[in-house]
Enzyme design. Structure first.
Site: not given
Ligand code: NDP
Length: 237
Positions: A79-81, A144, A174-175, A177
């Site tokens: 999930n990390a992104g 991305y 996901p769209g 969120i």
């Molecule tokens: P957030 O930005 O809310 O949270 C991201 C999480 O990923 C945090 O826990 C962060 O850690 C962790 N993270 C980021 N980079 C790294 C790394 N290099 N190593 C380890 N952990 C890492 O993200 P979302 O919840 O919004 O998104 C989660 C996933 O869903 C992502 O892959 C995103 O691309 C995808 N997504 C999100 C959408 C949205 O609308 N929100 C839509 C579609 C896809 P830390 O807190 O330490 O920074």
């Protein structure tokens, strides 16, 4: 047990909590936001491990540590992104690299680290969190969108490799969120996005968490190489 990368905030946190509610032992990872990790672990009782999923060596070491502490990893949620948005002609090579490493190479790093044990046990569930923008493209998101579309091909290929060993590999796309990632988008852009979502609202992280639980469950054992699109009707195909 279930391991969710980037599980201290947003979609990852909701997925980890949903898995815990189903009775899984759960661990999450994060990169650097200590405050969120501390709050998350205190609130949920789920341990959080700090490492960068874009670094293969760290992933391999930490996965070993997590399995020793919490038990064999049966479910992995990649999930990390991150996003580092810019039009291509303004995008730096460093930002391109960061996005590809964190969103896509991380899937290789984590799967490479967990797969030998899953193959040995003859069971595994890998769930990759993609994105609507990997399906449609988006301004400022060549990096991305490329990473998330790459994740799709990765999912299909690994699903074929895992099938005979009881390992399913699926993607959720996901769209938009409501999480920190989306809260960072300018309000006027967000209003435009909302107007293009037929159900008339952004999604909730819990709505993705429930799909993660389903794909991890025995009920989903015949589903592999699939993409579950959850976007309020914003993109239908
Ligand atoms: P957030 O930005 O809310 O949270 C991201 C999480 O990923 C945090 O826990 C962060 O850690 C962790 N993270 C980021 N980079 C790294 C790394 N290099 N190593 C380890 N952990 C890492 O993200 P979302 O919840 O919004 O998104 C989660 C996933 O869903 C992502 O892959 C995103 O691309 C995808 N997504 C999100 C959408 C949205 O609308 N929100 C839509 C579609 C896809 P830390 O807190 O330490 O920074």
């Amino acid at each position: 047990m279930a391991l969710v990368t980037g599980g201290t905030r947003g979609i990852g946190a909701a997925s980890a909590e949903a898995l815990k509610q189903q009775g899984y032992r759960v661990a999450v990872t994060y990169k650097s936001n200590e405050q969120s990790a501390k709050e998350f672990s205190e609130r949920t009782g789920i341990p959080a491990f700090q490492f960068d999923v874009s670094n293969l060596e760290h992933c391999a070491q930490e996965v070993k540590k997590i399995a020793e502490a919490c038990g064999p990893i049966e479910v992995l949620v990649n999930n990390a992104g991150i996003t580092r948005d810019a039009m291509l002609h303004r995008m730096t090579a460093a930002h391109w690299h960061d996005v590809l490493q964190t969103n896509l190479t991380s899937c290789f790093n984590m799967c490479w680290s967990v797969l030998p044990a899953m193959r040995e046990r003859g069971f595994g569930r890998i769930i990759n969190i993609g994105s609507i923008n990997g399906q449609t493209g988006q301004l400022g998101q060549t990096s991305y969108a490329a990473a998330k579309a790459g994740m799709h091909g990765f999912t299909l290929a690994l699903a074929r490799e895992g099938a005979a060993r009881g390992i399913t590999v699926n993607m959720i796309a996901p769209g938009y969120i409501e999480t920190d990632m989306v809260r960072a988008v300018a309000p006027e852009v967000l209003a435009q996005i909302r107007s293009r979502i037929p159900v008339g609202r952004l999604g909730r992280a819990e709505e993705i968490g429930r799909a993660v639980v389903f794909l991890a469950s025995d009920e989903a054992s015949f589903i592999t190489g699939s993409t579950l699109t959850i976007n309020g009707g914003q993109h239908m195909f």
